[in-house]
Scaffold this motif. Structure first.
Motif, PDB file in Angstrom:
ATOM      1  N   GLY A  34      51.997   6.854  -4.386  1.00  0.00           N
ATOM      2  CA  GLY A  34      53.363   6.920  -3.905  1.00  0.00           C
ATOM      3  C   GLY A  34      53.605   6.081  -2.662  1.00  0.00           C
ATOM      4  O   GLY A  34      54.739   5.915  -2.231  1.00  0.00           O
ATOM      5  N   TYR A  35      52.549   5.539  -2.081  1.00  0.00           N
ATOM      6  CA  TYR A  35      52.685   4.723  -0.877  1.00  0.00           C
ATOM      7  C   TYR A  35      53.393   3.418  -1.208  1.00  0.00           C
ATOM      8  O   TYR A  35      53.212   2.841  -2.272  1.00  0.00           O
ATOM      9  N   ARG A  36      54.195   2.913  -0.252  1.00  0.00           N
ATOM     10  CA  ARG A  36      54.829   1.609  -0.430  1.00  0.00           C
ATOM     11  C   ARG A  36      53.813   0.501  -0.169  1.00  0.00           C
ATOM     12  O   ARG A  36      53.053   0.570   0.801  1.00  0.00           O
ATOM     13  N   GLU A  37      53.812  -0.498  -1.002  1.00  0.00           N
ATOM     14  CA  GLU A  37      52.933  -1.658  -0.801  1.00  0.00           C
ATOM     15  C   GLU A  37      53.807  -2.894  -0.672  1.00  0.00           C
ATOM     16  O   GLU A  37      54.551  -3.235  -1.602  1.00  0.00           O
ATOM     17  N   TYR A  38      53.726  -3.545   0.486  1.00  0.00           N
ATOM     18  CA  TYR A  38      54.570  -4.709   0.756  1.00  0.00           C
ATOM     19  C   TYR A  38      53.793  -5.996   0.525  1.00  0.00           C
ATOM     20  O   TYR A  38      52.605  -6.086   0.839  1.00  0.00           O
ATOM     21  N   SER A  39      54.460  -6.989  -0.008  1.00  0.00           N
ATOM     22  CA  SER A  39      53.844  -8.303  -0.176  1.00  0.00           C
ATOM     23  C   SER A  39      53.745  -8.964   1.193  1.00  0.00           C
ATOM     24  O   SER A  39      54.435  -8.578   2.125  1.00  0.00           O
ATOM     25  N   PRO A  40      52.885  -9.979   1.299  1.00  0.00           N
ATOM     26  CA  PRO A  40      52.756 -10.679   2.577  1.00  0.00           C
ATOM     27  C   PRO A  40      54.069 -11.329   3.025  1.00  0.00           C
ATOM     28  O   PRO A  40      54.274 -11.560   4.206  1.00  0.00           O
TER      29      PRO A  40
END
Lengths: 123, 123
Positions: A34-40
């Motif tokens: 459920g964690y947000r994963e951001y692109s570079p």
DNA sequence: CTTGACCCTCACACTAATGTCACGGTTTAT
DNA sequence: ATAAACCGTGACATTAGTGTGAGGGTCAAG
């Protein structure tokens, strides 16, 4: 990149990052937990959002051209011109209002100070 | 004078008149039935409140000197000077901020328009 | 296995003056 | 006596971005 890292490296609060997402300005993927994963690229994206917010644009306005600005140079985005025009008009009106209030206040201030000093001479 | 009359003759909504009272700017007496009864001076008083609100002062600030202004000429009220000074400072800051944003927007606008017209020549 | 550092969502608070609605009492004219 | 036009209080909504806290899941290091 997780939200804490993005917050640290951009200086934008976690609360604000989540708000930007809610307003459609950021779209991180979600990990299994459920964690947000951001692109570079998110870092630059956040800085861009901040830039426009500092120009006084609303998240809604920014949402209208952000996708374009991120892909192209700003000058390629026609969507942005009417927004700038509108904002400029708004700012001009605000400045005009503030200046008229300012003049009014200065006049009143002047009257008070003059009258007070003339009263002092009478005493 | 009852609240409806005062509202009509000043153009200020009943809602606002009640709010001003709550903020300590108006103090009508109450009739036996609970209705507010305003003195004839209330009309001028309301106009005075509006005047200061239009100068951008808050009801709290106005409350700080209204009693004096209603009894004396404004120039007699020392309480008002620091409020004006503060407001003027605030306005100057706002104007400065708006002008810097304006310059920024104008530059960006200029860049976009120049680049767009140069692209048109290339086509 | 526990602790601490993350992360999640939901929701309330803030600012300031005003609009608006609900619900109910009063006065006035017919 | 009834309807219309008043008046009263109380409470929620508005704006826009951010802070904050509750309550609870996740993960890594000891």
């Amino acid at each position: 990149m997780k939200i804490g890292e993005l917050s640290t490296c951009t200086g934008v609060s976690i609360r604000s990052l989540r708000y930007y997402e809610q307003q459609g300005l950021l779209t991180p993927v979600r990990l299994e937990n459920g964690y947000r994963e951001y692109s570079p690229f998110a870092e630059e994206q956040v800085r861009t959002i901040q830039l426009y917010l500092n120009l006084g644009l609303s998240t809604e306005q920014i949402a209208g051209f952000l996708h374009c600005v991120l892909k192209n140079k700003e000058s390629f985005c026609e969507e942005i011109v009417p927004v700038y025009r509108e904002k400029l008009k708004e700012i001009d009106e605000q400045i005009k209002l503030l200046q008229s209030i300012k003049s009014n206040l200065e006049e009143r201030m002047q009257s008070i100070l003059e009258e007070q000093s003339s009263q002092e001479r009478e005493e």
